[in-house]
Every structure is written in C-alpha cells, then in structure tokens.
Enzyme design. Sequence first.
Site, PDB file in Angstrom:
ATOM      1  N   GLY A  96      41.467  13.376   7.360  1.00 17.14           N
ATOM      2  CA  GLY A  96      40.055  13.220   7.981  1.00 17.14           C
ATOM      3  C   GLY A  96      39.340  12.285   7.140  1.00 17.14           C
ATOM      4  O   GLY A  96      39.731  11.922   5.917  1.00 17.14           O
ATOM      5  N   CYS A  97      38.372  11.735   7.973  1.00 16.34           N
ATOM      6  CA  CYS A  97      37.638  10.756   7.265  1.00 16.34           C
ATOM      7  C   CYS A  97      37.057  11.170   6.302  1.00 16.34           C
ATOM      8  O   CYS A  97      36.920  10.356   5.301  1.00 16.34           O
ATOM      9  CB  CYS A  97      36.560  10.172   8.513  1.00 16.34           C
ATOM     10  SG  CYS A  97      35.597  11.399   9.436  1.00 16.34           S
TER      11      CYS A  97
END
Length: 346
Positions: free
Chosen positions: A160-161
């Site tokens: 994920g970011c």
Amino acid sequence: MLSTDKSSSLVRSIVLGAAGYSGAELAVILARNPYFDLCGAYASAGRSAEPFSSLYPRYKQQLDILVQPWTDELASTLNGKIDVAFLALPHEASEAVTPLLLAQGIDVVDLSGAFRLKQPQLYPQYYGYEHQHPQLLEEAVYSLMEWQNTPLPRLISVPGCYPTACSLALLPLIKAGLVAEGCVPVINATSGVSGAGRKAALSTSFCEVGLNAYGFFKHRHRPEIEQNLGRKVVFTPHLGNFKRGILATSVVTLKAGVTAEQVNAAFNSAYAGKPLVRLVSHSPNVADVAGTPYCDIYWQQDGEQVVVVSAIDNLLKGAAAQAMQAANVRFGKPETAGLFAGVSHE
C-alpha cells in the site's frame, strides 16, 4: 506517441482497472516500457468501451488504447496470449479474479490489499470481508522492492501507499538493530485526495478538503505496516488538500548510546544501489516527488529520539511504479524500465 505496437517477444500485459488513477498510471508506464507490450486495458463490467484518451484527455495522440469492460468470462480467452495482468481493482474484485487468471497461466501483479496480509482473520476487521482464498495469501509475495530478497512468484502483492512510505523510512533503523526494544513507532502521514480514488464523494471533494486526521487505530494499513516492521505502531493517517503525494513523519526511540554515525550508516547501507530511494539533505516536500517514482527520506536525531520524514507519490512509488518495478524484476528486465519518460535510468 506512447506506442503499444511492439514485438510479440516482449512481455504481454493487460491492466484491469485502467479507468482509475493507479490503473491509468500503469497503462502509461507499460506503454512506454520497451520490454512490455500493453495488449489490453479494462474497466468494470458496467462501463462502455471508450478510448483511454477520452478518460484522460492529456494522453490524446499519446495513448489511444481502447478501455473495454471486463467480465470474468474473458479470462479463459487470454490463455497463451497474455503473460501478466496488473490488477488496480477494489480488494474483493482482485481476490475474485486472481484465481481465474492464475488458472490460465497468467502472472498477477495485484495493487489492492487482497493479498498483503498473511493472516486471513485480519480481513474482516480491516477490510470488511472474509477472505475467500486464504491459500493464496501464502503463495503471494509482498513486493516492497528495496527490501525484496526472495524470488518473485506468479502472484505479486504490491504494498500500500502509506506502508511503502512508512516502511522505507523505518526499516533501515529496525533492521540495523538500532531501535529500542520497547519502542512503539509513532507515525503521522498525510495523503493527497487521489489516494481515495477517482469516484466522486463529498468527503474527498477538493473544495471540502482542508487537513484532517482519520482512521484512528483502525486504518487497514496499520497491520500492514506492523507486519513489515515486526512491531506495533501508532499510525494516524491524514487527508490533505493536494492532489497527489504522501508525507510521513515517523518518530522512534533508539537504544542507549546509538550515535549519529550509526544512524547515517544504517540509511546509507540500506539504500546503496537502490535507484528509487533518495536520501536528501532537507525535509522532503510532496511537490518534489509528485509525478516521480522516488521515495525521498530525511532524518534528524536528538539523543535517543529520531524523526524520519519520507515522501512519495501515492500513485507511483505507492502503487503503479512499484508494481512496474516488481514486474520488471519478475521478468528479468531492468528494474526501472518504463518509469522515466524520455530519460534512461537503467
């Protein structure tokens, strides 16, 4: 022109979710990657087929591939025609389509959270649904590329970011054994509104967004960060009034006697030869990384306290660019192929 007319000897790829922000970035990257052939772009089944450049007009006369509606029946028609599928889909949709693609001999690079967590019991709590393919959680390899030290398999789970920005910031200190045993890292991270996706919502309308914290103790990226770091964290995400980028500020306590030289050596050793991490001499600005595949990292130490600041583009290093990194490595291509428009960084 971002041509998709390439030799059939190249890696044949498709993007599912090409109408969304991360999927669109992937389509552009794949189209300019000299080692990959973008053979198809798909969106949800309810959409009508339309040119990519009508969805994103800035790519008119650059990338005019037709974005077609996807149905699961299409998977069986791709056998022997496609080498890898990139999934920029909602979590449950990615989980459902992945087994169909794998059964057709197609590698999967998944940008959703469907295969990031190794414990299936966490999915109801953090993702809101029961995981239907827990056996694939064991098969998938989590591809935080600067810390990837095992071969990449047919199923790749892209981080994920927020976890990308936070993990890249803290892993050098943790892996070097410099962080105090009982330390619980405190992480505050702010994302631009593109992190919420392209679908319209009042809470992410640009005119409504100021700066606010959300997801206290319950954000789905918290267990992912803890899985990466091997310890509990206090993670508080924020939404900022800018389009793209993440700025993460992480605070940890060091073991007694750890020197500035040891801290500096940990970061320099961890990221020597890692082309997409920049150790910078000033506190990062999201404006410096927006539109790039880089993670910028800066730190300051005061005694046993260290503050580490990291910045990434959430759609690139936090999604599409890291997916391309992983696929390049998986297929034996230069790691940064396709990530820089008009510039060779290989």
